[in-house]
Every structure is written in C-alpha cells, then in structure tokens.
Design a protein around this motif. Structure first.
Motif, short mmCIF file in Angstrom:
data_model
loop_
_atom_site.label_atom_id
_atom_site.label_comp_id
_atom_site.label_asym_id
_atom_site.label_seq_id
_atom_site.Cartn_x
_atom_site.Cartn_y
_atom_site.Cartn_z
N ASN A 100 0.83 -1.21 0.00
CA ASN A 100 0.00 0.00 0.00
C ASN A 100 0.87 1.26 0.00
O ASN A 100 0.64 2.20 -0.77
N ILE A 101 1.89 1.27 0.85
CA ILE A 101 2.78 2.43 0.96
C ILE A 101 3.57 2.64 -0.33
O ILE A 101 3.65 3.76 -0.86
N ILE A 102 4.15 1.56 -0.85
CA ILE A 102 5.00 1.66 -2.05
C ILE A 102 4.18 2.06 -3.27
O ILE A 102 4.61 2.91 -4.08
N ILE A 184 8.34 10.09 4.96
CA ILE A 184 7.00 9.69 5.39
C ILE A 184 6.76 8.22 5.06
O ILE A 184 6.24 7.45 5.89
N GLY A 185 7.17 7.80 3.85
CA GLY A 185 7.02 6.40 3.46
C GLY A 185 7.79 5.47 4.40
O GLY A 185 7.27 4.44 4.83
N LEU A 186 9.02 5.85 4.75
CA LEU A 186 9.86 5.01 5.62
C LEU A 186 9.29 4.91 7.03
O LEU A 186 9.28 3.83 7.63
N TYR A 191 6.16 1.71 11.19
CA TYR A 191 4.93 1.47 11.96
C TYR A 191 4.25 0.18 11.50
O TYR A 191 3.77 -0.60 12.33
N VAL A 192 4.25 -0.06 10.19
CA VAL A 192 3.65 -1.29 9.65
C VAL A 192 4.38 -2.52 10.18
O VAL A 192 3.75 -3.53 10.54
N ARG A 193 5.69 -2.44 10.26
CA ARG A 193 6.48 -3.56 10.80
C ARG A 193 6.06 -3.86 12.24
O ARG A 193 5.87 -5.02 12.63
N TYR A 194 5.90 -2.80 13.04
CA TYR A 194 5.52 -2.96 14.44
C TYR A 194 4.10 -3.52 14.57
O TYR A 194 3.86 -4.51 15.28
N LEU A 405 3.30 10.01 13.82
CA LEU A 405 4.63 9.70 13.26
C LEU A 405 4.97 10.66 12.12
O LEU A 405 6.12 11.09 11.99
N MET A 406 3.97 10.99 11.31
CA MET A 406 4.23 11.93 10.21
C MET A 406 4.49 13.34 10.73
O MET A 406 5.21 14.11 10.09
N PHE A 407 3.94 13.67 11.90
CA PHE A 407 4.25 14.95 12.52
C PHE A 407 5.73 15.05 12.87
O PHE A 407 6.32 16.14 12.85
#
Length: 428
Positions: A100-102, A184-186, A191-194, A405-407
């Motif tokens: 989704n992110i990529i 932002i992607g990284l 977060y997705v990993r966690y 996280l994006m903040f």
C-alpha cells in the motif's frame, strides 16, 4: 477603510460554505459583493484576473498531470503495478500494508494529487488488503495516510500552484519534496512492521526470480512514466508544463501499444473526467484570484503582516505558527483554496525573515496534506470511510498513530531546512 468591508468577503465565504455552495463560486461571490460595496471597476478587475490566468503557462501543467493519472488508472495498468510491487515485497509479515505504501509512492509520480490517489488506486489497495484478512479500519486509515505523499513527491499539483504564486522554480520544489515524501514512506513502513507483528497480519507470497523479472518487465513501461516526467524537468530539456504534455502522450502510447488496454471509449472517459476535474480547479483558481485582489486592495494583507510581526520576528517561531495555521487550513479547506488565498499572505513575511521559499512551500504542502487526514474533518479519511462504509471514528482511531509519526517528519523538515533544500540546491 471600514473594518467590516475588509472582512466582508471572508464572511460571505464562510456563509457560502455553510450552505454548501461550491467553494470556487463562494469565493467569486465574496469578491464580487466586496467590489460592488466599495464601488470598484468590475471590468478592470475582470481584465486583471483573466490576464493573470492566461499569462501563466504553469497552470496548464495541472490538467496534463490529471489526464496522465486518469489514463494510468484505466485498464489493467494498476494491476500490473500491484503484481510488480507484490513480487518486490515478497514474503514479509504485513506485506499488503507495505505494498500500500509503495504503490502510493509510485502512483504519486503520476497523479500529484491525494484525492486522485485515495479515490483511484486507493479502493484497489483496500480491496486487496481485505482479501488478505486485514481489518477495514486499519486498511482505510493506512490508505488515507499513504495518499498524502502524492502532493509531496513530484509531480505535485499543490507545489505547481505554490511555485506559480511564489515565483519559485517548480523543478526545485519537486526536488525539495522528494526527501520528505520518502521519509513519510519510511516512517510508515516502520509502523507497519511494528503493528503487523503485534496483530499478526498475514505474510506475503514469495515470488521466484523468474516471476519477479516477468512482472517487472510488464510494469516497466508504466514505471518509466515518472522517469520521463522528472528527468525531462531536471535535465532542463523541458519545462514542467511540457513534461506534463510529454507524460500524457507517453501514457497514451504505452496504453495503446504496450498494454493494448486503452479503448476509444476509455480515452473519451479519461478526457471527460479530466475536463470535469480541471473545471473544478479552474473555478477555485479564478475565485482565489478574485480574493487575492480583494486582500491586496483592502489592506488585509498588511493587517495580517502587522499581526504576525506583533507576535514575533523570529523565523523559527514564525514557522511554528505556519505549521499550526496551515495544518488547520488543511483540515477544513480545499488545498487549492488554501494555496491561492492564504499562501500569498505569508510569503512577504517569510521573505523578510530570510526563510527559503522552496523550504516554506514544501513545509506548507506537508501541513495541508497532514490536515487532510487529521481529525475532526480529515477529508481523506472521510473518503476511505465512505467508499467502504467503515465507521469514521474507527478509521480516525487507526490513523492517529500514523499521523503522529508523520508529525515527526514535519518537525524535522521544518527545523532542518537542508532536508528540503539540500537536493533542490543542486539545480540552478
């Protein structure tokens, strides 16, 4: 001038929005009522507005980017891209979330608009995540938050508009948006990993090397689109507008000859959709020009400038206020309106404080994008919620950790300008 008259257009705009009048028409109505009340020459104002519009070739890039995205979203191009990214991610826990992110990052290099991403490729992303067993609130929240990279990573429609207003190189703005978008992607990948480990989200499928090569070759013609677009701009061969035209032509060619999926009726539909979307933007641009004229002639810009200087003349505190103000604007206003009406008010102050206008532009756009998925309004979350009939409160609950996280990225690019200007300084 009477204080009431100065703020009259803003009052009319607020009332028009409350009664759900289209925002472009609302701004035009506010400006026209102000000009009639102050006895100004409407013919002269109309001539000035239309001259500004027709003399600005950068605006032509916007419908070209929209058209390119509409062509790429038709047919099986998105499916080819999905399969390619699946083979790239492989057998990771939470693979579809990474995909989704990529995918959002790749498609941002074609559309340049968050709503185009979330309402186009976004629905496919959510459906794929649902098939894999992801819960809908998380899928909707991730799709909404990943779509913010579209207007940050080049090409970016808001950055094109900002470059037009500020008189800044669009190429530099595009380069300036690259690092923040990737950051932002990284951080979303972290977060997705966690969360994937915590909730035991499903793993992906391991593709053989032969399959990876096969799907890469299928996706390659589409993947070259942003390379042509951005390569043409940064090499100096073409302007952003010419690059948009080149990308649009290229997408037609590959859709007809490489993928053989673009039928005549699909082409006509893409043209119609582009005309409709461009018409909405054009109404907003015209309305914003009218509002700009009112703001300048009424002295409202001087009032706002004096207000800022009465608070601080420190550029770091000024940037702090910029973050708060444009984040709030991003929650409630259309990006085009915010860019065209409010950005001209802060550019003179930023210039006097010695703030790089490329840096300022990227910071403002990131704020507006984050506002688009931030409660209580967050239009991007509203869209994903509406498309899937998922309760909005649940979508917001899942989105909040990602937004926080994006903040962090926003604060880093605000107070470490080199993250934005470092690459942009490489071109003259």
């Amino acid at each position: 001038m009477n204080t009431f008259l100065i703020f009259l257009p803003l009052i009319i705009l607020a009332i028009s929005l409350i009664i759900r009048m289209p925002i472009g028409i609302s701004m035009i109505c506010g400006g026209v009522i102000y000009f009639l009340a102050t006895g100004q020459d409407m013919g002269l104002i109309l001539d000035t507005t239309m001259s500004s519009l027709f003399s600005n070739s950068v605006l032509v890039a916007i419908p070209l980017f929209i058209f390119t995205a509409n062509i790429m979203n038709s047919g099986k191009v998105t499916e080819y891209m999905f399969t390619f990214v699946k083979s790239l991610v492989g057998k990771k826990k939470g693979a579809m979330a990474y995909i989704n992110i990529i995918i959002s990052l790749i498609f941002s290099g074609m559309s340049g608009a968050a709503l185009a991403d979330v309402s186009g490729i976004g629905i496919l992303e959510i459906e794929e995540m649902k098939k894999d067993g992801y819960d809908m609130p998380f899928s909707c929240a991730l799709t909404a938050t990943t779509s913010v990279v579209g207007p940050i990573f080049p090409p970016s429609i808001p950055l094109v508009v900002y470059g037009m207003i500020a008189g800044v190189s669009v190429g530099k703005l595009f380069l300036g948006g690259m690092v923040p978008a990737i950051m932002i992607g990284l951080i979303l990948c972290i977060y997705v990993r966690y969360i994937s480990k915590k909730r035991n989200y499903p793993t992906g499928y391991r593709f053989t090397f032969k399959q990876f090569i096969k799907y890469t070759l299928k996706a390659l013609p589409a993947l070259i689109t942003p390379v042509i677009l951005l390569g043409g701009i940064y090499s100096g061969i073409v302007t952003p507008t010419e690059a948009g035209a080149l990308a649009a032509l290229y997408t037609i060619i590959i859709s007809v000859f490489a993928y053989r999926i673009l039928r005549f009726k699909d082409f006509i539909k893409a043209v119609k959709d582009t005309v409709i979307q461009t018409g909405v933007i054009a109404a907003i641009v015209i309305g914003a020009y009218v509002m700009q004229h009112e703001v300048t002639t009424s002295g409202l810009s001087n009032i706002i400038g004096s207000w800022f200087y009465s608070i601080t003349d420190n550029k770091y505190i000024f940037l702090f206020f910029i973050n708060i103000i444009f984040l709030i604007f991003g929650m409630f206003f259309d990006v085009g309106v915010t860019s065209l009406v409010f950005v001209p008010l802060v550019i003179p102050i930023a210039t006097q404080l010695g703030i790089d206008l490329v840096h300022l532009g990227v910071v403002i756009v990131v704020n507006m994008m984050l506002g688009g998925c931030t409660p209580p309004y967050g239009i991007l979350c509203y869209v994903t919620s509406g498309m899937t009939e998922t309760p909005l409160q649940k979508v917001f609950k899942e989105a909040i950790p990602m937004i926080l996280l994006m903040f962090i990225v926003l604060l880093l690019i605000t107070y470490i300008p080199e993250l934005v200007t470092g690459i942009a300084s490489l071109i003259s």
